[in-house]
Design a protein around this motif. Structure first.
Motif, PDB file in Angstrom:
ATOM      1  N   SER A 239      36.183 -72.766  21.288  1.00  0.00           N
ATOM      2  CA  SER A 239      36.663 -71.387  21.319  1.00  0.00           C
ATOM      3  C   SER A 239      38.174 -71.386  21.276  1.00  0.00           C
ATOM      4  O   SER A 239      38.817 -72.425  21.485  1.00  0.00           O
ATOM      5  CB  SER A 239      36.173 -70.666  22.580  1.00  0.00           C
ATOM      6  N   SER A 240      38.755 -70.226  21.007  1.00  0.00           N
ATOM      7  CA  SER A 240      40.213 -70.129  20.942  1.00  0.00           C
ATOM      8  C   SER A 240      40.850 -70.363  22.305  1.00  0.00           C
ATOM      9  O   SER A 240      42.059 -70.597  22.397  1.00  0.00           O
ATOM     10  CB  SER A 240      40.618 -68.748  20.415  1.00  0.00           C
ATOM     11  N   HIS A 241      40.049 -70.296  23.358  1.00  0.00           N
ATOM     12  CA  HIS A 241      40.568 -70.505  24.705  1.00  0.00           C
ATOM     13  C   HIS A 241      40.235 -71.888  25.253  1.00  0.00           C
ATOM     14  O   HIS A 241      40.448 -72.164  26.425  1.00  0.00           O
ATOM     15  CB  HIS A 241      40.013 -69.428  25.652  1.00  0.00           C
ATOM     16  N   GLY A 242      39.690 -72.746  24.399  1.00  0.00           N
ATOM     17  CA  GLY A 242      39.360 -74.095  24.829  1.00  0.00           C
ATOM     18  C   GLY A 242      37.876 -74.376  24.748  1.00  0.00           C
ATOM     19  O   GLY A 242      37.083 -73.561  24.260  1.00  0.00           O
TER      20      GLY A 242
END
Length: 283
Positions: A239-242
């Motif tokens: 995901s874009s958040h890790g």
């Protein structure tokens, strides 16, 4: 021994499995603590991964919890002995913990099955491609951070090259194959590298072409990480958040089913190689 301030995903998973066994047995935290002769607060700390546990004490708990799966207990006992010995530990404190957790998961996996739609799998990336991908980070990565990420990504690939390589399958959407990170020369070399790796008996690469149309899970990238026993399987989501790690029975069933559906849309390994070769020739 002081508590761990940041237990690894694998340490947390060990504690999570112990909590599941305790709850299935109907035993309370107080009763479990009495079995080990420790304060009741020790059990929640073990189950969260903040405190370690010896193999002997783990077996004591598993026996009293009535766990009949000796293979599972043996694997959990082996996990107690790992003690942060992996090569990835040299990156801890330099890179986000989620990246370190991925390397540790892959190292201990018996099989890995990846599905990607916009980025090529990390285990199949060349150094030049990986560096070009990290160069697109926003905000830009500092030089040492970028190099550490490239090094970690390349070292992760050792699981495919060791004496007993991990079985690896990748389902890659055509969109990911046509992304030209680093320009045509780097992209062509990247596709040729995938072709070379896909010739191995232990590596399968299959392509979903644009002509397959829409499909469930479009836009997701995930990896099903298989353990020697299915109870210890994990799904890793990008995901874009890790990185996100999933391990409940419902989550595992969902992503195993999704992987099967995506595999059903993909070309055969042989046809996929021809497809990739044609894209590379056009660059």
């Amino acid at each position: 021994m002081p508590p761990r301030s940041t237990p690894t995903a694998r340490q947390q998973r060990l504690g999570h499995e112990l909590r599941k066994l305790r709850e299935q047995s109907g035993m309370s935290v107080q009763q479990a603590a009495a079995l080990l002769g420790v304060d009741r607060t020790r059990i929640p700390n073990i189950e969260s991964g903040r405190f370690g546990i010896s193999a002997e004490r783990l077996r004591t708990l598993a026996f009293n919890y009535g766990c009949p799966d000796t293979r599972l207990v043996d694997l959990l006992a082996a996990m107690t002995q790992e003690r942060d010995r992996g090569w990835w530990e040299q990156h801890r404190g330099l890179l986000p913990p989620g990246l370190i957790d991925i390397a540790e998961l892959e190292f201990h996996a018996s099989e890995l099955h990846t599905a990607v739609t916009t980025h090529l799998p990390g285990l199949l990336q060349t150094e030049e491609h990986a560096r070009a991908v990290f160069d697109t980070a926003d905000p830009p990565l500092p030089g040492p951070d970028l190099e550490a990420r490239v090094d970690l990504r390349l070292r992760r690939q050792e699981v495919l090259d060791r004496d007993r390589p991990t079985l690896y399958g990748a389902v890659i959407h055509e969109a990911a194959l046509r992304m030209q990170f680093g320009g045509p020369k780097v992209a062509r070399a990247q596709l040729e590298y995938i072709l070379e790796r896909s010739e191995r008996d232990t590596i399968s690469v299959r392509v979903i072409p644009f002509t397959a149309g829409g499909f469930p899970g479009a836009g997701q990238s995930f990896t099903c990480v298989s353990a020697p026993v299915s109870q210890l399987d994990t799904v890793q989501l990008d995901s874009s958040h890790g990185s996100i790690l999933l391990d409940t029975d419902m989550q595992l069933r969902r992503y195993r089913g999704l992987l099967d559906r995506l595999s059903g849309l993909a070309l055969s390994p042989s046809a996929s190689r021809d497809f990739i070769r044609a894209i590379a020739q056009d660059l």
